[in-house]
Design a protein around this motif. Sequence first.
Motif, PDB file in Angstrom:
ATOM      1  N   LEU A 112       0.834  -1.202   0.000  1.00 11.48           N
ATOM      2  CA  LEU A 112       0.000   0.000   0.000  1.00 11.48           C
ATOM      3  C   LEU A 112       0.869   1.252   0.000  1.00 11.48           C
ATOM      4  N   LEU A 113       1.846   1.299   0.869  1.00 13.13           N
ATOM      5  CA  LEU A 113       2.741   2.449   0.932  1.00 13.13           C
ATOM      6  C   LEU A 113       3.500   2.610  -0.377  1.00 13.13           C
ATOM      7  N   GLY A 114       3.997   1.491  -0.909  1.00 14.11           N
ATOM      8  CA  GLY A 114       4.730   1.541  -2.173  1.00 14.11           C
ATOM      9  C   GLY A 114       3.873   2.070  -3.308  1.00 14.11           C
ATOM     10  N   SER A 115       2.614   1.644  -3.364  1.00 11.71           N
ATOM     11  CA  SER A 115       1.745   2.106  -4.447  1.00 11.71           C
ATOM     12  C   SER A 115       1.408   3.590  -4.281  1.00 11.71           C
ATOM     13  N   GLN A 116       1.283   4.060  -3.042  1.00 10.19           N
ATOM     14  CA  GLN A 116       1.022   5.479  -2.814  1.00 10.19           C
ATOM     15  C   GLN A 116       2.227   6.326  -3.222  1.00 10.19           C
ATOM     16  N   CYS A 117       3.416   5.862  -2.891  1.00  9.87           N
ATOM     17  CA  CYS A 117       4.636   6.581  -3.279  1.00  9.87           C
ATOM     18  C   CYS A 117       4.789   6.584  -4.793  1.00  9.87           C
ATOM     19  N   ALA A 176       2.409   6.359  -7.049  1.00  5.44           N
ATOM     20  CA  ALA A 176       1.410   7.250  -7.634  1.00  5.44           C
ATOM     21  C   ALA A 176       1.843   8.711  -7.502  1.00  5.44           C
ATOM     22  N   ARG A 177       2.414   9.050  -6.379  1.00  2.97           N
ATOM     23  CA  ARG A 177       2.866  10.429  -6.156  1.00  2.97           C
ATOM     24  C   ARG A 177       4.017  10.792  -7.090  1.00  2.97           C
ATOM     25  N   LEU A 178       4.983   9.889  -7.244  1.00  2.00           N
ATOM     26  CA  LEU A 178       6.110  10.142  -8.143  1.00  2.00           C
ATOM     27  C   LEU A 178       5.638  10.232  -9.588  1.00  2.00           C
ATOM     28  N   LEU A 179       4.766   9.330  -9.980  1.00  2.00           N
ATOM     29  CA  LEU A 179       4.260   9.304 -11.345  1.00  2.00           C
ATOM     30  C   LEU A 179       3.491  10.581 -11.668  1.00  2.00           C
ATOM     31  N   SER A 180       2.635  10.999 -10.760  1.00  2.00           N
ATOM     32  CA  SER A 180       1.848  12.213 -10.958  1.00  2.00           C
ATOM     33  C   SER A 180       2.755  13.431 -11.124  1.00  2.00           C
ATOM     34  N   ARG A 181       3.754  13.529 -10.282  1.00  2.00           N
ATOM     35  CA  ARG A 181       4.661  14.687 -10.361  1.00  2.00           C
ATOM     36  C   ARG A 181       5.504  14.638 -11.635  1.00  2.00           C
ATOM     37  N   ALA A 182       5.964  13.446 -12.008  1.00  2.00           N
ATOM     38  CA  ALA A 182       6.781  13.312 -13.224  1.00  2.00           C
ATOM     39  C   ALA A 182       5.983  13.688 -14.470  1.00  2.00           C
ATOM     40  N   TRP A 183       4.708  13.331 -14.508  1.00  2.00           N
ATOM     41  CA  TRP A 183       3.870  13.694 -15.652  1.00  2.00           C
ATOM     42  C   TRP A 183       3.599  15.195 -15.697  1.00  2.00           C
ATOM     43  N   ALA A 184       3.501  15.826 -14.540  1.00  2.00           N
ATOM     44  CA  ALA A 184       3.165  17.249 -14.473  1.00  2.00           C
ATOM     45  C   ALA A 184       4.375  18.167 -14.598  1.00  2.00           C
ATOM     46  N   ASP A 185       5.570  17.666 -14.289  1.00  2.00           N
ATOM     47  CA  ASP A 185       6.758  18.509 -14.190  1.00  2.00           C
ATOM     48  C   ASP A 185       7.913  17.887 -14.986  1.00  2.00           C
ATOM     49  N   PRO A 186       8.181  18.403 -16.199  1.00  2.00           N
ATOM     50  CA  PRO A 186       9.246  17.836 -17.037  1.00  2.00           C
ATOM     51  C   PRO A 186      10.627  17.843 -16.377  1.00  2.00           C
ATOM     52  N   ASP A 187      10.916  18.863 -15.578  1.00  2.00           N
ATOM     53  CA  ASP A 187      12.215  18.901 -14.892  1.00  2.00           C
ATOM     54  C   ASP A 187      12.319  17.775 -13.860  1.00  2.00           C
ATOM     55  N   PHE A 188      11.241  17.557 -13.127  1.00  2.00           N
ATOM     56  CA  PHE A 188      11.244  16.457 -12.156  1.00  2.00           C
ATOM     57  C   PHE A 188      11.326  15.114 -12.870  1.00  2.00           C
ATOM     58  N   HIS A 189      10.659  14.989 -14.008  1.00  2.00           N
ATOM     59  CA  HIS A 189      10.723  13.755 -14.807  1.00  2.00           C
ATOM     60  C   HIS A 189      12.164  13.438 -15.176  1.00  2.00           C
ATOM     61  N   ARG A 190      12.879  14.448 -15.676  1.00  2.00           N
ATOM     62  CA  ARG A 190      14.293  14.240 -16.047  1.00  2.00           C
ATOM     63  C   ARG A 190      15.126  13.836 -14.835  1.00  2.00           C
ATOM     64  N   LEU A 191      14.906  14.516 -13.704  1.00  2.00           N
ATOM     65  CA  LEU A 191      15.647  14.194 -12.482  1.00  2.00           C
ATOM     66  C   LEU A 191      15.344  12.762 -12.030  1.00  2.00           C
ATOM     67  N   LEU A 192      14.072  12.376 -12.080  1.00  2.00           N
ATOM     68  CA  LEU A 192      13.676  11.029 -11.658  1.00  2.00           C
ATOM     69  C   LEU A 192      14.329   9.963 -12.524  1.00  2.00           C
ATOM     70  N   VAL A 193      14.409  10.193 -13.817  1.00  2.00           N
ATOM     71  CA  VAL A 193      15.028   9.222 -14.728  1.00  2.00           C
ATOM     72  C   VAL A 193      16.541   9.175 -14.539  1.00  2.00           C
ATOM     73  N   ARG A 194      17.170  10.318 -14.401  1.00  2.00           N
ATOM     74  CA  ARG A 194      18.640  10.380 -14.320  1.00  2.00           C
ATOM     75  C   ARG A 194      19.191  10.126 -12.920  1.00  2.00           C
ATOM     76  N   HIS A 195      18.507  10.640 -11.908  1.00  2.00           N
ATOM     77  CA  HIS A 195      18.980  10.537 -10.522  1.00  2.00           C
ATOM     78  C   HIS A 195      17.791  10.225  -9.604  1.00  2.00           C
TER      79      HIS A 195
END
Length: 88
Positions: free
Chosen positions: A19-24, A26-45
């Motif tokens: 449950l905790l993993g799926s909530q985390c 969902a939060r990361l996915l939502s932010r990555a879709w909304a914020d291209p800079d965060f998406h790049r950071l998530l993929v690279r680091h």
Amino acid sequence: MTSDGGGEHLSWLAEQSLLLGSQCYARLLSRAWADPDFHRLLVRHPEQAMEQEFGGSVGERVTVRVLEEPPGRLVLVLPPNPYARGGR
């Protein structure tokens, strides 16, 4: 602990972890879709992105890998089995 050696307790812990993993996730996915800079950071680091999003480190013993799923492909990740001895 229960009379069955803790299986019921382990089941609850496994459920809470999922449950905790799926909530985390969902939060990361939502932010990555909304914020291209965060998406790049998530993929690279990914560790750095997660620290930024959640305010804490994933820990030195954990390595995070992000895979971008192309259209037409489904990536299924199997976590360690919490019921198996030795982690598998």
